[in-house]
Each structure stands twice: as C-alpha cells, then as structure tokens.
Design an enzyme around this catalytic site. Structure first.
Site, PDB file in Angstrom:
ATOM      1  N   ARG A 110      85.484  55.320  44.982  1.00  0.00           N
ATOM      2  CA  ARG A 110      86.820  54.975  45.210  1.00  0.00           C
ATOM      3  C   ARG A 110      86.525  53.371  45.130  1.00  0.00           C
ATOM      4  NH1 ARG A 110      90.690  57.699  48.408  1.00  0.00           N
ATOM      5  NH2 ARG A 110      91.971  56.435  50.011  1.00  0.00           N
ATOM      6  N   HIS A 137      95.447  56.861  40.867  1.00  0.00           N
ATOM      7  CA  HIS A 137      94.954  57.913  41.717  1.00  0.00           C
ATOM      8  C   HIS A 137      95.069  59.253  41.059  1.00  0.00           C
ATOM      9  CE1 HIS A 137      93.329  59.490  45.118  1.00  0.00           C
ATOM     10  NE2 HIS A 137      94.132  59.060  46.236  1.00  0.00           N
ATOM     11  N   GLN A 140      94.752  62.984  42.858  1.00  0.00           N
ATOM     12  CA  GLN A 140      95.855  63.259  43.978  1.00  0.00           C
ATOM     13  C   GLN A 140      96.799  63.809  43.087  1.00  0.00           C
ATOM     14  OE1 GLN A 140      96.285  62.348  47.370  1.00  0.00           O
ATOM     15  NE2 GLN A 140      97.777  63.887  46.934  1.00  0.00           N
ATOM     16  N   ASP A 228     105.070  57.459  49.633  1.00  0.00           N
ATOM     17  CA  ASP A 228     103.894  56.943  49.786  1.00  0.00           C
ATOM     18  C   ASP A 228     103.755  55.764  50.845  1.00  0.00           C
ATOM     19  OD1 ASP A 228     101.159  56.685  49.993  1.00  0.00           O
ATOM     20  OD2 ASP A 228     100.867  56.105  47.862  1.00  0.00           O
ATOM     21  N   CYS A 267     101.126  61.749  49.756  1.00  0.00           N
ATOM     22  CA  CYS A 267      99.660  61.835  49.639  1.00  0.00           C
ATOM     23  C   CYS A 267      98.833  61.696  50.965  1.00  0.00           C
ATOM     24  CB  CYS A 267      98.823  61.102  48.718  1.00  0.00           C
ATOM     25  SG  CYS A 267      99.405  59.202  48.665  1.00  0.00           S
ATOM     26  N   ARG A 295      93.709  68.856  47.505  1.00  0.00           N
ATOM     27  CA  ARG A 295      92.375  67.854  47.098  1.00  0.00           C
ATOM     28  C   ARG A 295      91.255  68.457  46.590  1.00  0.00           C
ATOM     29  NH1 ARG A 295      93.214  62.421  47.989  1.00  0.00           N
ATOM     30  NH2 ARG A 295      91.384  62.249  46.674  1.00  0.00           N
TER      31      ARG A 295
END
Length: 309
Positions: A110, A137, A140, A228, A267, A295
């Site tokens: 990450r 991402h 996700q 988001d 998310c 996830r």
C-alpha cells in the site's frame, strides 16, 4: 524461473482473468458458509506460503482483510510499515524487492506513489499486489463488483455513476468499465477530474464513459451511485477540497434521480455530512458493509490467482 504474476492494475490484466478472479471470489465466499472467521478453507491453497504486507499509508480494511485472507487460505502474513523497515531509512525499493523475494512468497504494498509499486514489481521475483497507490485501487473495485453481482446485478450494461473527486478509486472504475462492459458516468467539479490520460486509456480499451460536472444529471437513472471521501490521506488542502466538493455530496435528493432500486457504494472510511448523508449510507440502498466484507473474499481470489502461476 517463470515471471511472477503481479496484480498491479485492472488495465493490464485480461478481462477473462478478471472474470475468473471474480468467479473464484464468489465460490470461496460461498464455501465458507457456517465456518468461524478463523477457520482455514478446506483446500488450504496457500499452505506453507507467506505474504508480506507493507504499508506506507495507514489502513483498516486492507490490513485486516489481507491478513485474515492469508490465514483462511492456510498461509501466513508478515505486516510492516515502511518506517518499520530499512525502506523508511533510505534503502532502495529495488534492494527491498530483491531481499523480500528471498524471504516471502508474495508482497502486498500500500504505497504513496504508484512508481514505488511498479519499481518493486520490476525487481521482485515473487508476485506483487497493489493494495492502493495514488494512481489506482484495483482490489477495492474487485470487491465492489463482487458486491454488485451478489445483489443480482449483471455488470454488462449496468449504469454506474461516480460522484465527487476523480481519485484513484475512480480511475480503477474506469479501467474496470473496459473489462466488464458497464457504463460509467463520472461527475466531478473543475480541478478534480479523472486524469485525461486514464480516461483515454480506458476508452481506448473499449470503456463507455460519460463525464459531466452536474451530479444530478450524472445520477439520472443510475443503477449504482458511488462516492468516496473528499479528503484523502496526504491531501494538504482539506478546507478547499471540502468547499469545492460540497455540491457533490450524495444526498436523498441525488439518490432520487437514480433508479428506484439503485445501490449505493462507498469504499470507506466515510464522513457523514461531507461526501454522503447519513440517511443514504445508513439507508436501505446502501451495501457498503457487504462491500467492505468482500475485500476479504475478492483479495483471497487475487492472492490465489497470483500464486497459481
């Protein structure tokens, strides 16, 4: 030695492979019915394997889902922040990749910069997974698409609307549109658009993407509305971002423009009263906690795909 199978972005993985990963995610989730969260999957496909989890950014869902995912797959994980490692004291990314490849079977990163991820993958002899970068991402989005299919939605031709900042998650949705055939409408204010080169890349691969600054227009007849956070980790201009993006809050009024059976995705983490109202995210159209759970299942399928080569 064969080339490692990396999971860096949806744009560079064939649609057939992504479809297979989604199918595997559904299958593995279904197979866990009735099991405790700590129970190992019956086939234990990662028995004897260890995944390194490296974090340059803080994390809840990514950290816990990858760690638990490896446990359920029968393997193990080692978690470290960049500051726990010599990487945080100036060791090069390529040296880090070469060393970790001698110790572990795969690496999840990450990262602050997508360049760090690609450099790690270039120098690693084990699979590397993108746990989030400033560009994309992809894990996700795989969980999001799994959630939509669980809700009985056929991705091909589905109308998805993104409202807010044209960030890394929006970019991955654009990449996914080219692979799964859904129609994507993106609504962002000036200065917050999805980068033009990413839209061109996705459209060139066949994605059907519409862009508009009007969030109400964008949400008309949508099957899915996606939001988001307006202020992401590392953003230094929080007050300006909140002011500029305030008209893009997903409210009941905005959701009323969408199809009556439309779903809401986010998310997480969420900020009620900023990018989404509490009545929407905590309401009956929201599937954000199914999305968060997935996830785990989507990433298990990704891990298995990486190791299966």
């Amino acid at each position: 030695m064969s080339t490692p199978r990396h999971f860096l972005g949806l744009d560079d993985i064939p649609a057939s492979e992504l479809r297979a990963i989604l199918d595997e995610a559904h299958k593995r989730k279904k197979a866990r019915a009735g099991l405790s969260k700590g129970a190992i999957d019956a086939d234990a496909p990662c028995d004897g394997k260890t995944l390194a989890l490296i974090f340059e950014k803080s994390s809840t869902r990514t950290r816990f889902s990858f760690d638990m995912g490896m446990r359920q797959l029968g393997g193990s994980s080692i978690t470290a922040t960049a500051n726990d490692m010599q990487l945080g004291r100036g060791e090069t990314v390529d040296d880090t990749a070469k060393v970790l490849s001698r110790f572990v079977d795969g690496i999840m990163l990450r990262a602050n910069s997508h360049d760090t991820l690609t450099e790690l993958a270039r120098n690693a002899s084990v699979p590397v997974i993108n746990g989030l970068t400033d560009r994309s991402h992809p894990c996700q989005i795989m969980a999001d698409l799994q959630t939509l299919e669980e809700q009985g939605r056929d991705l091909n031709g589905l109308r998805l609307t993104w409202v807010g900042d044209g960030n890394n998650v929006a970019v991955s949705f654009a990449h996914a549109a080219a692979k799964f055939g859904f129609n994507l409408t993106i609504s962002t204010p000036q200065g917050y658009a999805v980068p033009g080169q990413e839209l061109s890349l996705a459209r060139g691969a066949g994605a059907k993407i519409t862009v508009t600054e009007n969030p109400m227009e964008a949400s008309k007849d949508a099957d899915v509305v996606i939001a988001d956070t307006f202020v992401s980790m590392g953003d230094k201009d929080a007050d300006k971002r909140l002011a500029d993006l305030a008209p893009y809050e997903v409210t009941d009024a905005l959701m009323s423009k969408a199809d009556k059976d439309a779903l809401f995705l986010h998310c997480l983490p969420a900020h009620r009263g900023e990018e989404v109202s509490a009545s929407v995210i905590d309401g009956p159209q929201s599937v954000v906690f199914d999305e968060a759970e997935n996830r785990l299942h989507a990433q298990k399928a990704i891990i298995k795909w990486c190791f299966d080569r």
